[in-house]
Design a protein around this motif. Structure first.
Motif, PDB file in Angstrom:
ATOM      1  N   GLN A  67     -26.011 140.667  70.297  1.00 30.76           N
ATOM      2  CA  GLN A  67     -25.570 139.960  69.102  1.00 30.76           C
ATOM      3  C   GLN A  67     -26.406 138.704  68.864  1.00 30.76           C
ATOM      4  O   GLN A  67     -26.583 138.279  67.722  1.00 30.76           O
ATOM      5  CB  GLN A  67     -24.080 139.617  69.159  1.00 30.76           C
ATOM      6  CG  GLN A  67     -23.682 138.606  70.221  1.00 30.76           C
ATOM      7  CD  GLN A  67     -23.225 139.273  71.491  1.00 30.76           C
ATOM      8  OE1 GLN A  67     -23.594 140.410  71.760  1.00 30.76           O
ATOM      9  NE2 GLN A  67     -22.420 138.572  72.274  1.00 30.76           N
ATOM     10  N   ASP A  68     -26.925 138.094  69.943  1.00 34.43           N
ATOM     11  CA  ASP A  68     -27.811 136.939  69.786  1.00 34.43           C
ATOM     12  C   ASP A  68     -29.082 137.336  69.047  1.00 34.43           C
ATOM     13  O   ASP A  68     -29.516 136.665  68.109  1.00 34.43           O
ATOM     14  CB  ASP A  68     -28.202 136.364  71.158  1.00 34.43           C
ATOM     15  CG  ASP A  68     -27.014 135.801  71.915  1.00 34.43           C
ATOM     16  OD1 ASP A  68     -26.085 135.304  71.253  1.00 34.43           O
ATOM     17  OD2 ASP A  68     -27.018 135.860  73.146  1.00 34.43           O
ATOM     18  N   ALA A  69     -29.694 138.421  69.484  1.00 34.38           N
ATOM     19  CA  ALA A  69     -30.963 138.857  68.905  1.00 34.38           C
ATOM     20  C   ALA A  69     -30.815 139.288  67.454  1.00 34.38           C
ATOM     21  O   ALA A  69     -31.616 138.913  66.598  1.00 34.38           O
ATOM     22  CB  ALA A  69     -31.544 139.995  69.735  1.00 34.38           C
ATOM     23  N   THR A  70     -29.790 140.075  67.170  1.00 38.70           N
ATOM     24  CA  THR A  70     -29.622 140.560  65.797  1.00 38.70           C
ATOM     25  C   THR A  70     -29.153 139.455  64.854  1.00 38.70           C
ATOM     26  O   THR A  70     -29.565 139.409  63.693  1.00 38.70           O
ATOM     27  CB  THR A  70     -28.633 141.740  65.756  1.00 38.70           C
ATOM     28  OG1 THR A  70     -27.395 141.354  66.371  1.00 38.70           O
ATOM     29  CG2 THR A  70     -29.204 142.944  66.491  1.00 38.70           C
ATOM     30  N   GLN A 105     -36.185 142.607  78.672  1.00 38.79           N
ATOM     31  CA  GLN A 105     -36.588 143.697  77.807  1.00 38.79           C
ATOM     32  C   GLN A 105     -35.678 143.688  76.589  1.00 38.79           C
ATOM     33  O   GLN A 105     -34.492 143.975  76.687  1.00 38.79           O
ATOM     34  CB  GLN A 105     -36.482 145.035  78.544  1.00 38.79           C
ATOM     35  CG  GLN A 105     -36.926 146.239  77.728  1.00 38.79           C
ATOM     36  CD  GLN A 105     -38.415 146.206  77.412  1.00 38.79           C
ATOM     37  OE1 GLN A 105     -39.223 145.762  78.220  1.00 38.79           O
ATOM     38  NE2 GLN A 105     -38.774 146.655  76.222  1.00 38.79           N
ATOM     39  N   ILE A 106     -36.229 143.352  75.444  1.00 43.31           N
ATOM     40  CA  ILE A 106     -35.462 143.285  74.211  1.00 43.31           C
ATOM     41  C   ILE A 106     -35.972 144.363  73.262  1.00 43.31           C
ATOM     42  O   ILE A 106     -37.169 144.440  73.011  1.00 43.31           O
ATOM     43  CB  ILE A 106     -35.589 141.895  73.557  1.00 43.31           C
ATOM     44  CG1 ILE A 106     -35.141 140.816  74.554  1.00 43.31           C
ATOM     45  CG2 ILE A 106     -34.753 141.812  72.285  1.00 43.31           C
ATOM     46  CD1 ILE A 106     -35.447 139.414  74.087  1.00 43.31           C
ATOM     47  N   ASP A 107     -35.081 145.186  72.774  1.00 41.35           N
ATOM     48  CA  ASP A 107     -35.455 146.315  71.934  1.00 41.35           C
ATOM     49  C   ASP A 107     -36.125 145.838  70.647  1.00 41.35           C
ATOM     50  O   ASP A 107     -35.482 145.253  69.780  1.00 41.35           O
ATOM     51  CB  ASP A 107     -34.219 147.153  71.609  1.00 41.35           C
ATOM     52  CG  ASP A 107     -34.571 148.495  70.994  1.00 41.35           C
ATOM     53  OD1 ASP A 107     -35.552 148.562  70.236  1.00 41.35           O
ATOM     54  OD2 ASP A 107     -33.875 149.486  71.276  1.00 41.35           O
ATOM     55  N   ARG A 108     -37.417 146.081  70.529  1.00 40.70           N
ATOM     56  CA  ARG A 108     -38.168 145.661  69.350  1.00 40.70           C
ATOM     57  C   ARG A 108     -37.624 146.307  68.084  1.00 40.70           C
ATOM     58  O   ARG A 108     -37.429 145.634  67.067  1.00 40.70           O
ATOM     59  CB  ARG A 108     -39.650 146.027  69.510  1.00 40.70           C
ATOM     60  CG  ARG A 108     -40.479 145.771  68.255  1.00 40.70           C
ATOM     61  CD  ARG A 108     -41.868 146.388  68.365  1.00 40.70           C
ATOM     62  NE  ARG A 108     -42.691 146.074  67.216  1.00 40.70           N
ATOM     63  CZ  ARG A 108     -42.657 146.717  66.068  1.00 40.70           C
ATOM     64  NH1 ARG A 108     -41.807 147.742  65.915  1.00 40.70           N
ATOM     65  NH2 ARG A 108     -43.441 146.360  65.062  1.00 40.70           N
ATOM     66  N   ARG A 124     -46.744 141.345  63.944  1.00 44.05           N
ATOM     67  CA  ARG A 124     -46.637 141.212  65.394  1.00 44.05           C
ATOM     68  C   ARG A 124     -45.211 140.883  65.808  1.00 44.05           C
ATOM     69  O   ARG A 124     -44.529 140.086  65.157  1.00 44.05           O
ATOM     70  CB  ARG A 124     -47.583 140.130  65.912  1.00 44.05           C
ATOM     71  CG  ARG A 124     -49.039 140.350  65.568  1.00 44.05           C
ATOM     72  CD  ARG A 124     -49.906 139.257  66.154  1.00 44.05           C
ATOM     73  NE  ARG A 124     -49.917 139.298  67.624  1.00 44.05           N
ATOM     74  CZ  ARG A 124     -50.364 138.313  68.387  1.00 44.05           C
ATOM     75  NH1 ARG A 124     -50.818 137.197  67.822  1.00 44.05           N
ATOM     76  NH2 ARG A 124     -50.371 138.427  69.703  1.00 44.05           N
ATOM     77  N   TYR A 125     -44.799 141.502  66.904  1.00 42.31           N
ATOM     78  CA  TYR A 125     -43.519 141.206  67.542  1.00 42.31           C
ATOM     79  C   TYR A 125     -43.851 140.793  68.973  1.00 42.31           C
ATOM     80  O   TYR A 125     -44.354 141.597  69.763  1.00 42.31           O
ATOM     81  CB  TYR A 125     -42.611 142.430  67.529  1.00 42.31           C
ATOM     82  CG  TYR A 125     -41.340 142.274  68.343  1.00 42.31           C
ATOM     83  CD1 TYR A 125     -40.195 141.724  67.772  1.00 42.31           C
ATOM     84  CD2 TYR A 125     -41.289 142.688  69.670  1.00 42.31           C
ATOM     85  CE1 TYR A 125     -39.029 141.588  68.519  1.00 42.31           C
ATOM     86  CE2 TYR A 125     -40.127 142.554  70.414  1.00 42.31           C
ATOM     87  CZ  TYR A 125     -39.004 142.002  69.843  1.00 42.31           C
ATOM     88  OH  TYR A 125     -37.856 141.864  70.571  1.00 42.31           O
ATOM     89  N   ILE A 126     -43.589 139.528  69.302  1.00 47.30           N
ATOM     90  CA  ILE A 126     -43.967 138.994  70.607  1.00 47.30           C
ATOM     91  C   ILE A 126     -42.711 138.584  71.359  1.00 47.30           C
ATOM     92  O   ILE A 126     -41.928 137.762  70.879  1.00 47.30           O
ATOM     93  CB  ILE A 126     -44.906 137.773  70.458  1.00 47.30           C
ATOM     94  CG1 ILE A 126     -46.145 138.162  69.645  1.00 47.30           C
ATOM     95  CG2 ILE A 126     -45.312 137.235  71.824  1.00 47.30           C
ATOM     96  CD1 ILE A 126     -47.006 136.983  69.249  1.00 47.30           C
ATOM     97  N   ASN A 127     -42.532 139.149  72.543  1.00 51.69           N
ATOM     98  CA  ASN A 127     -41.386 138.827  73.373  1.00 51.69           C
ATOM     99  C   ASN A 127     -41.879 138.086  74.617  1.00 51.69           C
ATOM    100  O   ASN A 127     -42.295 138.695  75.594  1.00 51.69           O
ATOM    101  CB  ASN A 127     -40.648 140.118  73.764  1.00 51.69           C
ATOM    102  CG  ASN A 127     -39.504 139.849  74.734  1.00 51.69           C
ATOM    103  OD1 ASN A 127     -39.080 138.712  74.905  1.00 51.69           O
ATOM    104  ND2 ASN A 127     -39.019 140.903  75.365  1.00 51.69           N
TER     105      ASN A 127
END
Length: 203
Positions: free
Chosen positions: A46-49, A86-89, A78-81
């Motif tokens: 929920q934090d990421a979304t 491991q966060i679902d891109r 670009r998607y940089i983690n």
């Protein structure tokens, strides 16, 4: 003997009662509600979304997208983690795309991959795009591969500790770049800080 049986029965009953009280049967909850599990040192879904949606709304509020009644074409660049997790891109990017597309002022391009080459999310659309480019690299039909903007998304992590208390700050950064001149025409960021010594339910 009777006293022993009574004591045993009471013990069994008490154990059953405690088990019943602590039992937490599976059930459906609102993924955006306050009953989701909150960890103190990890990035919850929920934090990421929520961060992706909030930054997308900020972009929409800037008025940068949509000119002369036409939606802007955006390529996810670009998607940089830069975190330890491991966060679902796809889940994060999809939240951005859904928010922008629903607003009607932007459309996201699905035929450009993270290297800027033809071959993005949609195999069929990417195949069609390749077939419509001649041997010299110029488009035979109006070029569907040139976006107005490129969008980048970055996640950072910073940890701190004081005694038993641990604190983690996640920073989400999103930028919109004009592909014609490379200028960053919009940028924003959001931070989420979590503190505690154990995970909990609710937030």
């Amino acid at each position: 003997m009777t006293k022993l049986l009574s004591t045993t029965a009471l013990a069994v009953a008490a154990a059953c009662f405690v088990g019943a009280c602590t039992n937490n049967p599976a059930r459906r909850i609102d993924p955006q509600g306050t009953e989701t599990i909150t960890t103190y040192d990890q990035l919850d879904i929920q934090d990421a979304t929520d961060a992706a949606a909030e930054l997308s709304e900020s972009l929409l509020a800037s008025g940068r997208l949509g000119k002369d009644g036409e939606p802007s074409i955006i390529a996810i660049d670009r998607y940089i983690n830069n975190t330890t997790q491991q966060i679902d891109r796809d889940e994060v990017i999809k939240k951005i795309r859904v928010t922008l597309n629903k607003a009607g002022v932007a459309q996201t391009l699905t035929t450009i991959d993270s290297r800027g080459e033809t071959g993005g999310e949609s195999n069929i659309a990417s195949k069609f795009a390749k077939e419509n480019i001649d041997n010299e690299g110029s488009a035979v039909t109006p070029d569907p591969l040139v976006p107005d903007y490129a969008l980048t998304y970055k996640i950072l992590e910073n940890k701190a500790r004081a005694g038993k208390i641990r604190q983690t700050t996640f920073t989400f950064q999103m930028s919109l770049v004009d592909v014609r001149n490379g200028l960053a025409v919009w940028e924003d960021e959001k931070q989420i800080t979590k503190q505690g010594d154990k995970s909990s339910v609710g937030w």
